[in-house]
Scaffold this active site. Structure first.
Site: not given
Ligand SMILES: NC(=O)C1=CN([C@@H]2O[C@H](COP(=O)(O)OP(=O)(O)OC[C@H]3O[C@@H](n4cnc5c(N)ncnc54)[C@H](O)[C@@H]3O)[C@@H](O)[C@H]2O)C=CC1
Ligand SMILES: O=C(O)CCC(=O)C(=O)O
Length: 410
Positions: A268, A291
């Site tokens: 990115e 992102h």
């Molecule tokens: N695009 C963006 O701006 C954003 C991206 N994210 C990404 O989203 C991810 C998930 O966020 P949350 O739901 O809050 O996290 P979370 O921790 O609440 O949920 C993640 C889930 O994935 C499961 N998991 C872990 N490894 C796995 C695998 N190998 N196979 C299947 N399931 C698996 C976990 O058991 C958990 O239930 C974050 O870690 C981050 O990387 C988060 C916020 C913003």
């Molecule tokens: O807002 C951002 O810069 C990152 C968001 C994201 O991927 C996260 O919250 O994990």
């Protein structure tokens, strides 16, 4: 009482356009040296700047590797103003005595809403129709356009975001299935499936919500894409490392997948002035976003307040509640004592060596808090001592072998 290290001398470095709400929290708490950058810094500059900082705040772009953290001699804490913490070497930070804080929920809803919007857009073939209109075309047709109702949404990673996506999708009449490595309580009518393969085979739209871990690295490759049914769609708003992006581009080019929405990429740009390069660029049936899954004003505002408050609390009071890499201690206020913090390698005898210093100095311990994990011990001692005594104790504690960091708060 005076803080041993005045708040106005604490340098806070915030990168990647962290919300102004964070700056406000620091200012209101008396931290006047807050520097805010719109971008992440090149590695050389980051290594130099982190050497001067007491607190650093980043988002997903800045990589705090072991090499970078080795330069952070004064650092007391890291704030990830986001959910993911994969960009920080959490083990190296812990062994440097530096707790890392994040905002585990503040942007959950924003990501979930974007994903639902993308599922609707992809099912209607809007990305292609939009692109054609922009080129002066007119593709009025129902071919390849579907309602969401009764379609199967497959959620990989049924955590905070995955469950929110599931709830919103069911309200549209979608059938929700999910795959997670943990046993999860299914919300509404969602159903767990027995394997990732089963989910890929049964879903019309697959959406990824796993964290970046060794197990999720390239979790979706050509082999997994081949298991999806012809005309299915993929959404990735998790991490760029989860999908083999070349394999995804091939599946889209060959018509195996009808569309995709991708918010996160293996590479990115560092900031908004840098070029974005991806094999998906130019594909009409792909929604590309920079992102911004969590980038709403509401989420960023809340994240700024949440993470800055955790950093201020740790800096002022020593509480590590909700640190992601550190023994967690919730501490009361300490209006009548000076508070000493000692972070050390968890080896036998350290606590008794600390306590010996207090008995040798004939100083009364008002309260003591200890929490350890397998590698690190964190002890907090409230003591009736004057400033000179507290500073002398801190120096003696810092000389104990295995000490990682020590501080006097008051
Ligand atoms: N695009 C963006 O701006 C954003 C991206 N994210 C990404 O989203 C991810 C998930 O966020 P949350 O739901 O809050 O996290 P979370 O921790 O609440 O949920 C993640 C889930 O994935 C499961 N998991 C872990 N490894 C796995 C695998 N190998 N196979 C299947 N399931 C698996 C976990 O058991 C958990 O239930 C974050 O870690 C981050 O990387 C988060 C916020 C913003
Ligand atoms: O807002 C951002 O810069 C990152 C968001 C994201 O991927 C996260 O919250 O994990």
């Amino acid at each position: 009482m005076q803080t041993s290290y005045p708040r106005q001398d604490i340098k806070v470095l915030l990168l990647e356009g962290v919300s102004a709400s964070a700056v406000e929290v620091f200012h209101r708490a008396g931290y006047s040296q807050v520097e805010l950058h719109a971008k992440s810094l090149p590695e050389d500059e980051l290594k130099a700047r982190i050497g001067e900082a007491h607190i650093i705040g980043i988002r997903s772009r800045t990589q705090l590797t072991a090499e970078v953290l080795a330069q952070a001699k004064r650092l007391i804490a890291v704030g990830c103003f986001c959910i993911g913490t994969n960009q920080v070497n959490l083990g190296a930070a812990r062994l440097a005595g530096v707790p890392v804080f994040n905002a585990p929920y503040s942007n959950t809803r924003s990501v979930a809403e974007l994903v639902i919007a993308e599922a609707i857009m992809l099912l209607r073939g809007i990305p292609q129709k939009n692109a054609q209109c922009h080129r002066g075309g007119w593709a009025k047709s129902a071919n390849g356009s579907y309602e969401t109702r009764d379609k199967v949404l497959g959620i990989v990673g049924y955590g905070h975001i995955g469950t929110q996506v599931g709830v919103l999708a069911e309200s549209l009449g979608m059938r929700v299935i999910f795959h997670d490595i943990e046993t999860k309580l299914a919300l509404g009518n969602a159903r767990a499936v027995s394997s990732l393969d089963e989910l890929l085979e049964r879903s019309d739209v697959v959406t990824l919500h796993v964290p970046e871990t060794p197990a999720t690295q390239l979790m979706i490759r050509a082999e997994q894409l081949a298991k999806m049914h012809a005309g299915a769609m993929l959404i990735n708003a998790s991490r760029g490392s989860v999908v083999d992006i070349e394999a995804l581009a091939t599946a889209l080019r060959e018509g195996k997948l009808a569309g995709a929405a991708v918010d996160v990429f293996p590479l990115e740009p560092k900031g908004n002035d840098d070029a974005f390069v991806s094999p998906l660029v130019g594909m009409d049936n792909v929604i590309l976003t920079p992102h911004i899954g969590g980038s709403t004003l509401e989420a960023q505002d809340n994240i700024g307040i949440e993470v800055a408050s955790k950093l201020v609390r740790y800096s002022d009071n020593g509480s590590t509640l909700s640190a992601v890499n550190f023994p967690e201690v919730t501490l009361p206020e300490h209006p009548h004592s000076r508070r000493l913090l000692h972070i050390h390698r968890n080896v036998p005898g350290t606590l008794s060596r600390i306590n010996e210093l207090f008995s040798a100095g004939n100083l009364n311990i008002d309260a003591q808090f200890l929490q350890t994990d397998s590698e690190v011990g964190y002890v907090v001692i409230d003591v009736s001592a004057d400033e000179a005594q507290a500073n002398a104790l801190k120096a003696q504690m810092a000389a104990i072998p295995g000490t990682l960091r020590s501080r006097v708060l008051y």
